[in-house]
Write an enzyme that holds these catalytic residues in place. Structure first.
Site, PDB file in Angstrom:
ATOM      1  N   GLY A 131       0.830  -1.018   0.011  1.00  0.00           N
ATOM      2  CA  GLY A 131       0.283   0.044  -0.004  1.00  0.00           C
ATOM      3  C   GLY A 131       0.739   1.182   0.080  1.00  0.00           C
ATOM      4  N   SER A 132       1.685   1.423   1.005  1.00  0.00           N
ATOM      5  CA  SER A 132       2.374   2.569   1.287  1.00  0.00           C
ATOM      6  C   SER A 132       3.439   2.629   0.142  1.00  0.00           C
ATOM      7  CB  SER A 132       3.137   2.535   2.633  1.00  0.00           C
ATOM      8  OG  SER A 132       2.323   2.351   3.521  1.00  0.00           O
ATOM      9  N   TRP A 156      -8.328  -3.050  -1.838  1.00  0.00           N
ATOM     10  CA  TRP A 156      -8.582  -1.873  -0.743  1.00  0.00           C
ATOM     11  C   TRP A 156      -9.369  -1.000  -1.882  1.00  0.00           C
ATOM     12  CZ3 TRP A 156      -8.485  -3.335   3.600  1.00  0.00           C
ATOM     13  CH2 TRP A 156      -7.435  -3.901   4.280  1.00  0.00           C
ATOM     14  N   ARG A 243      -4.739  14.815  -1.508  1.00  0.00           N
ATOM     15  CA  ARG A 243      -4.652  14.683  -0.325  1.00  0.00           C
ATOM     16  C   ARG A 243      -5.288  15.845   0.540  1.00  0.00           C
ATOM     17  NH1 ARG A 243       1.136  12.034  -0.556  1.00  0.00           N
ATOM     18  NH2 ARG A 243       0.448   9.977  -0.438  1.00  0.00           N
ATOM     19  N   ARG A 268     -27.186  18.509  28.694  1.00  0.00           N
ATOM     20  CA  ARG A 268     -27.023  17.211  29.589  1.00  0.00           C
ATOM     21  C   ARG A 268     -26.662  18.106  30.944  1.00  0.00           C
ATOM     22  NH1 ARG A 268     -28.257  12.184  30.688  1.00  0.00           N
ATOM     23  NH2 ARG A 268     -26.428  11.178  32.104  1.00  0.00           N
ATOM     24  N   GLN A 279     -15.609  23.853  33.360  1.00  0.00           N
ATOM     25  CA  GLN A 279     -14.405  24.379  32.532  1.00  0.00           C
ATOM     26  C   GLN A 279     -13.869  23.254  31.907  1.00  0.00           C
ATOM     27  OE1 GLN A 279     -11.173  26.041  34.698  1.00  0.00           O
ATOM     28  NE2 GLN A 279     -11.244  28.014  33.566  1.00  0.00           N
ATOM     29  N   PHE A 338     -20.198  13.047  25.486  1.00  0.00           N
ATOM     30  CA  PHE A 338     -21.575  12.503  25.389  1.00  0.00           C
ATOM     31  C   PHE A 338     -21.572  11.326  26.624  1.00  0.00           C
ATOM     32  CE2 PHE A 338     -24.374  13.114  21.862  1.00  0.00           C
ATOM     33  CZ  PHE A 338     -23.429  14.102  21.148  1.00  0.00           C
ATOM     34  N   GLU A 363      -4.596   6.992   1.231  1.00  0.00           N
ATOM     35  CA  GLU A 363      -4.014   8.053   0.557  1.00  0.00           C
ATOM     36  C   GLU A 363      -2.920   8.509   1.112  1.00  0.00           C
ATOM     37  OE1 GLU A 363      -5.335  10.466  -2.183  1.00  0.00           O
ATOM     38  OE2 GLU A 363      -7.503   9.963  -2.240  1.00  0.00           O
TER      39      GLU A 363
HETATM   40  C1  LIG Z   1     -11.254   1.559   3.364  1.00  0.00           C
HETATM   41  C2  LIG Z   1     -10.007   2.019   2.656  1.00  0.00           C
HETATM   42  C3  LIG Z   1     -10.107   2.347   1.134  1.00  0.00           C
HETATM   43  C4  LIG Z   1      -9.121   2.471   0.332  1.00  0.00           C
HETATM   44  N1  LIG Z   1      -9.108   3.023  -0.952  1.00  0.00           N
HETATM   45  C5  LIG Z   1      -8.311   2.914  -1.644  1.00  0.00           C
HETATM   46  C6  LIG Z   1      -8.379   3.233  -3.160  1.00  0.00           C
HETATM   47  O1  LIG Z   1      -9.347   3.543  -3.572  1.00  0.00           O
HETATM   48  N2  LIG Z   1      -7.295   2.931  -3.843  1.00  0.00           N
HETATM   49  C7  LIG Z   1      -6.145   2.273  -3.551  1.00  0.00           C
HETATM   50  O2  LIG Z   1      -5.129   2.356  -4.309  1.00  0.00           O
HETATM   51  N3  LIG Z   1      -5.850   2.150  -2.213  1.00  0.00           N
HETATM   52  C8  LIG Z   1      -6.808   2.287  -1.368  1.00  0.00           C
HETATM   53  N4  LIG Z   1      -6.490   2.022   0.059  1.00  0.00           N
HETATM   54  C9  LIG Z   1      -5.389   1.501   0.349  1.00  0.00           C
HETATM   55  C10 LIG Z   1      -4.543   2.570   1.109  1.00  0.00           C
HETATM   56  O3  LIG Z   1      -4.159   3.796   0.606  1.00  0.00           O
HETATM   57  C11 LIG Z   1      -3.579   1.684   1.848  1.00  0.00           C
HETATM   58  O4  LIG Z   1      -4.032   1.002   3.074  1.00  0.00           O
HETATM   59  C12 LIG Z   1      -2.778   2.656   2.682  1.00  0.00           C
HETATM   60  O5  LIG Z   1      -1.818   3.190   1.755  1.00  0.00           O
HETATM   61  C13 LIG Z   1      -1.522   1.882   3.590  1.00  0.00           C
HETATM   62  O6  LIG Z   1      -1.111   0.851   3.028  1.00  0.00           O
HETATM   63  P1  LIG Z   1      -1.078  -0.581   3.714  1.00  0.00           P
HETATM   64  O7  LIG Z   1      -2.436  -0.916   4.175  1.00  0.00           O
HETATM   65  O8  LIG Z   1      -0.756  -1.690   2.616  1.00  0.00           O
HETATM   66  O9  LIG Z   1      -0.139  -0.532   4.834  1.00  0.00           O
HETATM   67  P2  LIG Z   1       1.611  -0.849   4.812  1.00  0.00           P
HETATM   68  O10 LIG Z   1       2.000  -0.040   3.753  1.00  0.00           O
HETATM   69  O11 LIG Z   1       1.731  -2.277   4.810  1.00  0.00           O
HETATM   70  O12 LIG Z   1       1.803  -0.112   6.250  1.00  0.00           O
HETATM   71  C14 LIG Z   1       1.541  -0.802   7.349  1.00  0.00           C
HETATM   72  C15 LIG Z   1       2.253   0.066   8.437  1.00  0.00           C
HETATM   73  O13 LIG Z   1       3.527   0.182   8.279  1.00  0.00           O
HETATM   74  C16 LIG Z   1       3.633   1.860   8.060  1.00  0.00           C
HETATM   75  N5  LIG Z   1       4.751   2.039   7.158  1.00  0.00           N
HETATM   76  C17 LIG Z   1       4.904   1.731   5.837  1.00  0.00           C
HETATM   77  N6  LIG Z   1       6.087   2.252   5.304  1.00  0.00           N
HETATM   78  C18 LIG Z   1       6.497   2.904   6.350  1.00  0.00           C
HETATM   79  C19 LIG Z   1       7.876   3.866   6.423  1.00  0.00           C
HETATM   80  N7  LIG Z   1       8.507   4.062   5.175  1.00  0.00           N
HETATM   81  N8  LIG Z   1       7.945   4.566   7.457  1.00  0.00           N
HETATM   82  C20 LIG Z   1       7.272   4.320   8.731  1.00  0.00           C
HETATM   83  N9  LIG Z   1       5.979   3.639   8.573  1.00  0.00           N
HETATM   84  C21 LIG Z   1       5.666   2.819   7.277  1.00  0.00           C
HETATM   85  C22 LIG Z   1       2.363   2.443   7.713  1.00  0.00           C
HETATM   86  O14 LIG Z   1       2.097   3.634   8.052  1.00  0.00           O
HETATM   87  C23 LIG Z   1       1.296   1.594   8.301  1.00  0.00           C
HETATM   88  O15 LIG Z   1       1.388   1.939   9.815  1.00  0.00           O
HETATM   89  C24 LIG Z   1      -7.754   2.005   1.054  1.00  0.00           C
HETATM   90  C25 LIG Z   1      -7.594   1.415   2.263  1.00  0.00           C
HETATM   91  C26 LIG Z   1      -8.855   1.569   2.876  1.00  0.00           C
HETATM   92  C27 LIG Z   1      -8.443   0.774   4.390  1.00  0.00           C
END
Ligand SMILES: Cc1cc2nc3c(=O)[nH]c(=O)nc-3n(C[C@H](O)[C@H](O)[C@H](O)COP(=O)(O)OP(=O)(O)OC[C@H]3O[C@@H](n4cnc5c(N)ncnc54)[C@H](O)[C@@H]3O)c2cc1C
Length: 441
Positions: A131-132, A156, A243, A268, A279, A338, A363
């Site tokens: 993903g990332s 995703w 973004r 409430r 406060q 709440f 994103e």
């Molecule tokens: C509901 C939903 C809708 C989505 N819609 C889309 C979509 O329309 N199109 C699309 O292409 N994607 C979509 N995504 C995917 C989304 O963009 C990814 O889930 C996101 O980019 C993170 O990738 P990953 O889940 O593979 O996590 P990973 O990349 O595996 O990361 C896991 C953890 O490691 C951390 N990490 C990774 N690399 C580093 C680094 N270099 N330094 C520090 N920490 C790091 C991350 O921050 C995270 O905490 C969607 C995701 C969800 C959950």
């Protein structure tokens, strides 16, 4: 000139989006969350009301809205339902690579299609194992004459199960990282495209999220958005422009949580008075309001930069991670106001909290945004102050009153001691480092 005022056109758009959100989105938000389904009729109504696809450039017959318009209306949608806002905004995300691509014929063809009829387009970089790290895409694009054959799974994908077309990022060589990445516009009903089951989620259940499998999908050369080597940059440019809208989702969500919590606090009662009189509660409300306002400023700045032909990458990342994290804090504190009722499904906060949790992930996660911003701050950013070793700190003498104004100033690079004289001392009187530790400043 600096101006935070929306134009009358933008104010009208904001009003229209607000009315639409209150009338069409808010009343159905909890129902669709409960049944975990995306209400296509609501998306269609947004299309008919002219509230989606406004960013299609004028050159291709669109309205040519900028990002300011996008973030203003997105805040309103998200205030009513973050999940539906994600689905409604998804056409902008799906179309952005097309808008940025150099393929004019493709733009003409698909912008017209998307505009003339209710058509959805989704965006796909992510995969089951990635993903990332967008350079780590594994979905394979193989050349076959002028065409490409795609094989792999995208995961995703928002609106993937309901979109008519998709912006697919793939690679000609998974080992070549950035250099192999390319992008294609693929139609959902092309042979070899299959859609997975809806992925069950914590929140944003009103937005459709699925995997898309591509098995020997033939893409004609006309549908290439970015040839190999240009896809990675295209994806990054897309994120820099989308973004700010994720930030706007967060602003809208936080704004609603704050409004609901304020309303509740004013009604409430505890210990013989309204809880709004404590406060501790007032401070929570002040901080919520502060976070909504500061987040919106960052979001608008990033959008403004994009609309004024600046590179919005850094501002967009800052806006994204700041506003998405504060939205979560605001929703969490709203739930606290709440009390027990906040934890129930009878009140709106638990859904806002669940929905807001996603913002820190999609994103580009918060961690990735910090990586982008720290890279800039440590490398490209031009500091105003001199480097520390060139910084004389005249603690012992006022330079304006020094008798021998021409006397050289030496600074110990280790402990910061400043020495005056033609030569540095043989040894630093503080840290005992030798002469060589001194630099003339
Ligand atoms: C509901 C939903 C809708 C989505 N819609 C889309 C979509 O329309 N199109 C699309 O292409 N994607 C979509 N995504 C995917 C989304 O963009 C990814 O889930 C996101 O980019 C993170 O990738 P990953 O889940 O593979 O996590 P990973 O990349 O595996 O990361 C896991 C953890 O490691 C951390 N990490 C990774 N690399 C580093 C680094 N270099 N330094 C520090 N920490 C790091 C991350 O921050 C995270 O905490 C969607 C995701 C969800 C959950």
């Amino acid at each position: 000139m600096l101006n935070f005022q929306l134009s009358s056109q933008q104010q009208k758009l904001q009003k229209k989006a607000r009315e639409f959100s209150l009338k069409e989105i808010l009343p159905v938000a909890w129902y669709y969350d409960e049944i975990d389904e995306t209400p296509l009729p609501v998306l269609k109504k947004a299309y008919e009301a002219g509230l989606i696809n406004g960013d299609i450039p004028k050159k291709y017959g669109g309205k040519g809205w900028g990002l300011i318009e996008a973030v203003v209306i997105t805040e309103e949608f998200a205030a009513a339902c973050p999940g539906l806002a994600t689905s409604i905004f998804d056409n902008s995300l799906g179309m952005e690579p097309l808008a940025l691509s150099k393929n004019e014929a493709l733009k003409k063809k698909y912008f017209a299609k998307i505009q003339d009829d209710f058509k959805l387009i989704c965006f796909a970089t992510s995969e089951p194992t990635m993903g990332s790290d967008v350079a780590g895409i594994r979905c394979k694009a193989e050349r076959d004459g002028d065409d490409y054959i795609l094989n792999g799974t995208k995961y995703w994908i928002t609106n993937g199960g309901i979109a008519d077309s998709m912006s697919i990022f793939a690679t000609v060589d998974p080992d070549s990282q950035h250099e192999g990445i390319c992008a294609f516009l693929v139609e959902r009903d092309w042979p070899g495209v299959s859609i997975g089951r809806r992925i069950p989620k914590l929140g944003q259940r009103g937005s459709n999220t699925v995997g898309i499998n591509l098995k020997d999908v033939r893409v004609p050369k006309e549908n290439v958005m970015a040839p190999p080597g240009e896809g990675f940059v295209l994806a990054m440019q897309t994120f820099a422009r989308t973004r700010p809208a994720i930030g706007a989702f967060a602003v809208g969500t936080a704004r609603s949580a704050m409004e609901f919590a304020t309303d509740y606090a004013k009604k409430r009662r505890a210990f013989g008075t309204k809880i709004a009189n404590f406060q501790a509660i007032q401070h929570k409300i002040a901080e919520m309001y502060q976070k909504v306002e500061t987040s919106r400023l960052l979001v608008w700045k990033a959008a403004w930069e994009a609309d004024n032909n600046m590179d919005p990458t850094i501002s967009a990342s800052i806006a994204k991670f700041y506003s998405t994290e504060t939205a979560l804090e605001v929703a969490n504190e709203a739930l606290q106001i709440f009390g027990g009722y906040g934890y129930t499904k009878m009140f709106p906060i638990e859904k806002l909290l669940r929905d807001a949790r996603l913002y820190r992930i999609y994103e580009g996660t918060s961690e990735v945004q910090r990586y982008i911003v720290s890279g800039y701050a440590m490398n490209a950013y031009q500091p105003v102050m001199p480097p520390l070793e060139d910084l004389p700190i005249h603690r012992e003498k006022n330079p304006a009153e020094m008798e021998d104004k021409d006397a050289a100033t030496w600074r110990c690079r280790i402990c910061g001691y400043v020495h005056y004289g033609d030569d540095p001392p043989d040894e630093c009187p503080y840290c005992f480092f030798p002469k060589s530790a001194f630099k003339k400043v």
